[in-house]
Design a protein around this motif. Sequence first.
Motif, short mmCIF file in Angstrom:
data_model
loop_
_atom_site.label_atom_id
_atom_site.label_comp_id
_atom_site.label_asym_id
_atom_site.label_seq_id
_atom_site.Cartn_x
_atom_site.Cartn_y
_atom_site.Cartn_z
N HIS A 59 34.68 48.59 53.38
CA HIS A 59 35.96 47.66 53.67
C HIS A 59 36.16 47.70 54.94
O HIS A 59 36.18 48.94 55.60
CB HIS A 59 37.15 47.68 52.80
N GLN A 60 35.97 46.87 56.00
CA GLN A 60 35.88 46.89 57.22
C GLN A 60 35.23 48.11 58.03
O GLN A 60 35.74 48.74 58.92
CB GLN A 60 37.42 47.00 57.81
N GLY A 61 34.04 48.05 57.62
CA GLY A 61 33.12 49.02 57.95
C GLY A 61 33.37 50.57 57.73
O GLY A 61 32.55 51.40 58.22
N ALA A 62 34.21 50.86 56.56
CA ALA A 62 34.57 52.22 56.26
C ALA A 62 34.51 52.33 54.62
O ALA A 62 34.64 51.35 54.19
CB ALA A 62 35.96 52.67 56.98
N ALA A 63 34.12 53.43 54.11
CA ALA A 63 34.38 53.62 52.75
C ALA A 63 35.63 53.24 52.12
O ALA A 63 36.69 53.41 52.74
CB ALA A 63 34.13 55.25 52.42
N TRP A 64 35.34 52.60 51.03
CA TRP A 64 36.52 51.91 50.21
C TRP A 64 36.18 52.08 48.77
O TRP A 64 35.19 51.92 48.19
CB TRP A 64 36.50 50.53 50.57
N PHE A 65 37.12 52.86 48.09
CA PHE A 65 36.88 53.22 46.61
C PHE A 65 37.83 52.22 45.91
O PHE A 65 39.11 52.29 46.11
CB PHE A 65 37.34 54.65 46.47
N VAL A 66 37.30 51.82 45.01
CA VAL A 66 37.88 50.76 44.10
C VAL A 66 38.19 51.17 42.49
O VAL A 66 36.94 51.73 41.91
CB VAL A 66 37.33 49.51 44.03
N VAL A 67 39.26 51.48 42.16
CA VAL A 67 39.68 51.75 40.66
C VAL A 67 39.68 50.29 39.80
O VAL A 67 40.49 49.46 40.07
CB VAL A 67 40.87 52.43 40.62
N THR A 68 38.90 50.40 38.63
CA THR A 68 38.81 49.24 37.84
C THR A 68 39.18 49.78 36.56
O THR A 68 39.17 51.05 36.13
CB THR A 68 37.52 48.58 37.86
N GLN A 69 39.71 48.68 35.54
CA GLN A 69 39.66 49.07 34.29
C GLN A 69 38.97 47.98 33.21
O GLN A 69 39.40 46.68 33.79
CB GLN A 69 41.38 49.04 33.87
N GLY A 70 38.46 48.26 32.15
CA GLY A 70 37.69 47.36 31.40
C GLY A 70 36.67 46.53 31.72
O GLY A 70 36.41 46.55 33.00
N ILE A 71 35.96 46.04 30.79
CA ILE A 71 34.89 44.91 30.92
C ILE A 71 35.10 43.83 30.11
O ILE A 71 35.49 44.19 28.81
CB ILE A 71 33.52 45.69 30.85
N TYR A 72 35.56 42.83 30.52
CA TYR A 72 36.12 41.66 29.70
C TYR A 72 35.20 40.35 29.89
O TYR A 72 34.46 40.10 30.87
CB TYR A 72 37.50 41.16 30.19
N PRO A 73 34.91 39.70 28.61
CA PRO A 73 34.07 38.53 28.58
C PRO A 73 34.28 37.52 29.61
O PRO A 73 33.56 36.52 29.80
CB PRO A 73 33.97 38.15 27.21
N SER A 74 35.66 37.22 29.96
CA SER A 74 36.36 36.17 30.98
C SER A 74 37.28 36.48 31.46
O SER A 74 37.75 37.49 31.39
CB SER A 74 36.46 34.95 29.77
N ARG A 75 37.71 35.91 32.54
CA ARG A 75 38.57 35.70 33.32
C ARG A 75 40.11 35.66 32.70
O ARG A 75 40.87 36.50 32.86
CB ARG A 75 38.70 34.64 34.57
N GLN A 76 40.06 34.95 31.53
CA GLN A 76 41.16 34.72 30.59
C GLN A 76 41.34 36.11 29.78
O GLN A 76 42.61 36.48 29.82
CB GLN A 76 41.18 33.69 29.87
N ALA A 77 40.32 36.34 29.51
CA ALA A 77 40.27 37.93 28.63
C ALA A 77 41.13 38.93 29.60
O ALA A 77 41.81 39.97 29.35
CB ALA A 77 39.14 38.23 28.00
N ALA A 78 40.54 39.04 30.81
CA ALA A 78 40.91 40.19 31.78
C ALA A 78 42.30 39.88 32.16
O ALA A 78 43.16 40.83 32.24
CB ALA A 78 40.04 39.85 33.09
N GLN A 79 42.82 38.60 32.06
CA GLN A 79 44.22 38.36 32.30
C GLN A 79 44.95 38.84 31.02
O GLN A 79 46.27 39.31 31.41
CB GLN A 79 44.55 36.99 32.56
#
Length: 81
Positions: A33-53
């Motif tokens: 991100h902006q030329g530097a390392a960026w670490f992103v924390v995520t949760q879950g794998i959902y079948p759709s945007r609605q399921a993620a919400q």
Amino acid sequence: MVQLLGTRSEAAARSFIGKHAGVSDLGYFETTHQGAAWFVVTQGIYPSRQAAQAGIAELPAVLRDSKPWPRSIGDIQGGLR
């Protein structure tokens, strides 16, 4: 997936995951991100945007209050290139 955190520090990403160890399916990946390392924390794998919400609604209040947002696998893969 739901993005919970973005940080320049891998240690901060790991610490965040450790602090919320009771939440299932937490993980992180590195991108840039902006030329530097960026670490992103995520949760879950959902079948759709609605399921993620719906998944966001099930997170502990402290995580919901941090304004997590759904992200598609395609969006994440695009950021890794």
